[in-house]
Design an enzyme around this catalytic site. Structure first.
Site, PDB file in Angstrom:
ATOM      1  N   TYR A   1      43.556  40.119   8.123  1.00 39.80           N
ATOM      2  CA  TYR A   1      43.189  38.916   8.864  1.00 39.80           C
ATOM      3  C   TYR A   1      41.819  39.089   9.518  1.00 39.80           C
ATOM      4  O   TYR A   1      41.688  39.052  10.732  1.00 39.80           O
ATOM      5  CB  TYR A   1      44.246  38.615   9.934  1.00 39.80           C
ATOM      6  CG  TYR A   1      45.608  38.218   9.394  1.00 39.80           C
ATOM      7  CD1 TYR A   1      45.867  38.164   8.038  1.00 39.80           C
ATOM      8  CD2 TYR A   1      46.641  37.899  10.264  1.00 39.80           C
ATOM      9  CE1 TYR A   1      47.118  37.807   7.555  1.00 39.80           C
ATOM     10  CE2 TYR A   1      47.896  37.533   9.788  1.00 39.80           C
ATOM     11  CZ  TYR A   1      48.129  37.495   8.436  1.00 39.80           C
ATOM     12  OH  TYR A   1      49.361  37.148   7.952  1.00 39.80           O
TER      13      TYR A   1
ATOM     14  N   ASP B   1      59.249  38.224   9.664  1.00 39.95           N
ATOM     15  CA  ASP B   1      59.932  36.965   9.397  1.00 39.95           C
ATOM     16  C   ASP B   1      61.118  37.176   8.465  1.00 39.95           C
ATOM     17  O   ASP B   1      62.180  36.554   8.622  1.00 39.95           O
ATOM     18  CB  ASP B   1      58.964  35.948   8.792  1.00 39.95           C
ATOM     19  CG  ASP B   1      58.039  35.331   9.831  1.00 39.95           C
ATOM     20  OD1 ASP B   1      58.128  35.725  11.005  1.00 39.95           O
ATOM     21  OD2 ASP B   1      57.226  34.469   9.471  1.00 39.95           O
TER      22      ASP B   1
ATOM     23  N   ASP C   1      53.486  40.820   9.313  1.00 42.35           N
ATOM     24  CA  ASP C   1      53.781  39.408   9.544  1.00 42.35           C
ATOM     25  C   ASP C   1      54.911  38.945   8.626  1.00 42.35           C
ATOM     26  O   ASP C   1      55.889  38.319   9.047  1.00 42.35           O
ATOM     27  CB  ASP C   1      52.513  38.592   9.294  1.00 42.35           C
ATOM     28  CG  ASP C   1      52.592  37.179   9.843  1.00 42.35           C
ATOM     29  OD1 ASP C   1      53.614  36.825  10.475  1.00 42.35           O
ATOM     30  OD2 ASP C   1      51.633  36.423   9.648  1.00 42.35           O
TER      31      ASP C   1
ATOM     32  N   ASP D   1      56.517  45.777  -1.982  1.00 42.73           N
ATOM     33  CA  ASP D   1      57.491  45.032  -2.766  1.00 42.73           C
ATOM     34  C   ASP D   1      58.858  45.713  -2.732  1.00 42.73           C
ATOM     35  O   ASP D   1      59.893  45.056  -2.574  1.00 42.73           O
ATOM     36  CB  ASP D   1      57.005  44.825  -4.201  1.00 42.73           C
ATOM     37  CG  ASP D   1      56.307  46.038  -4.796  1.00 42.73           C
ATOM     38  OD1 ASP D   1      56.159  47.052  -4.094  1.00 42.73           O
ATOM     39  OD2 ASP D   1      55.910  45.975  -5.975  1.00 42.73           O
TER      40      ASP D   1
ATOM     41  N   LYS E   1      50.716  49.543  -0.166  1.00 43.35           N
ATOM     42  CA  LYS E   1      50.574  49.054  -1.534  1.00 43.35           C
ATOM     43  C   LYS E   1      49.460  49.855  -2.196  1.00 43.35           C
ATOM     44  O   LYS E   1      48.566  49.323  -2.846  1.00 43.35           O
ATOM     45  CB  LYS E   1      50.286  47.547  -1.553  1.00 43.35           C
ATOM     46  CG  LYS E   1      50.417  46.898  -2.942  1.00 43.35           C
ATOM     47  CD  LYS E   1      51.762  47.113  -3.599  1.00 43.35           C
ATOM     48  CE  LYS E   1      51.798  46.466  -4.975  1.00 43.35           C
ATOM     49  NZ  LYS E   1      53.037  46.819  -5.712  1.00 43.35           N
TER      50      LYS E   1
END
Length: 346
Positions: A131, A241, A237, A213, A181
């Site tokens: 971000y 969730d 993030d 993943d 990753k």
């Protein structure tokens, strides 16, 4: 002489003005019971402020917040204003100006809900990573249009968030799960892995480095195997969730945007968003806002009050008082009254 705290309140958009008063009422009740005081400074910032003034907050908004002990945010976002405008006009500038580099999101099992036993902490890097503001658009409106977004990972940024996660792990299982990753993202993720491993070794905790993943699948298939997660801004993030959804509802997810050194105020918020589809109907779930308020009280040093509020929030749910997102019929006010009732009985 009782301790007094100054807390800036930004109820914001959508259901924010509905769930924030619920959390404030609970904190005020605890202040009476535990002998402290809270001076709530109301800030009418958000999308309506943007419609009137062209900005989500005043030019000196950060300076106004700087003098407080904490910030309590309800929600940001409106259908008629692009999400990147609302988010980058309010929440992200606060996080970065006040060095709130830890986004702490707990996930726990909900009483009476089916599913696995959950008790995890997700430690999300909160001010850099994916971000970033670095990048731009090229050739807008042409067939050659392109967008470039740069991810920024610094050694200091990775070290400090990993150190925070390691400290939490030492209080719990002694292991951190690191989201990576590095098989596909060739520069930033191997760097992340290296620095996380160095800090963890120095802190004396184990690292389970898992590709994002595979980790997402593990959240679904074996969430009880996860204790403390450390993750980049984007990965944290998404995973937080996902964890809330596995527990029962995104409406129950709290968060703390922390400046661990306490040089600046930290910010506390439910992460369910503004939910404009249910705004104004009195059915929003205040669970996440109340739990976020408990995290704020803990950060302020009112640990007994924080524990009491978390117990009351979960206890109300155990009593069968639940809003529609959790399969119940309670209104926002009814759930809040159930929590307040349990606080008075403690």
């Amino acid at each position: 002489m009782s301790t007094s705290y100054t807390v800036d309140v930004i109820a914001g958009d959508g259901i924010g003005p509905e769930v924030v008063p619920a959390a404030i009422a609970c904190v005020d009740r605890l202040a009476e019971l535990h002998g402290f005081a809270v001076d709530w400074r109301e800030r009418d910032w958000g999308s309506e402020h943007h419609r009137r003034h062209g900005a989500m907050m005043p030019e000196d908004g950060l300076e106004q917040l700087r003098t407080g002990d904490a910030i309590f945010l309800g929600a940001v976002g409106a259908p008629d204003i692009p999400d990147h405008v609302t988010l980058w006009g309010l929440l992200i500038p606060i996080r970065r100006a006040f060095r709130q580099y830890v986004n702490l999101r707990p996930v726990k099992s909900l009483p009476g809900r089916p599913g696995p036993e959950l008790d995890m902490l997700i430690v999300r890097e909160n001010v850099e990573g994916e971000y970033s503001e670095i990048g731009g658009r090229y050739g807008q409106g042409t067939p050659d249009e392109a967008a470039i977004q740069e991810a920024v990972f610094t050694r200091r940024g990775i070290e400090r968030v990993t150190r925070f996660a390691a400290e939490r792990a030492l209080e719990r299982s002694g292991t951190i799960v690191s989201a990576t990753k590095s098989n596909g993202i060739i520069h930033t993720m191997p760097f992340w892995d290296e620095v996380v491993a160095e800090v963890a070794a120095d802190a004396g905790v184990r690292v389970d480095s898992v590709l994002i993943d595979a980790l997402a699948a593990r959240f679904v298939l074996a969430p009880a195997s996860i204790d403390v997660v450390v993750a980049s801004n984007l990965f944290g993030d998404i995973l937080s969730d996902l964890g809330a959804a596995i527990a029962g509802s995104i409406g129950i997810a709290p968060s703390a945007n922390l400046n661990p050194e306490r040089e600046f105020p930290s910010l506390f918020e439910p992460v369910h968003g503004s939910a404009p589809d249910i705004a104004g109907r009195g059915v929003a779930n205040p669970f996440a806002a109340i739990w976020s308020a408990a995290m704020m009280l803990e950060h302020l040093g009112e640990t007994d009050a924080a524990a009491a509020l978390e117990r009351a929030c979960f206890g109300a749910l155990a009593d069968g008082v639940a809003t529609a997102d959790l399969g119940g019929e309670a209104t926002t006010a009814e759930f809040t009254q159930a929590v307040l009732g349990r606080l008075s009985d403690m």
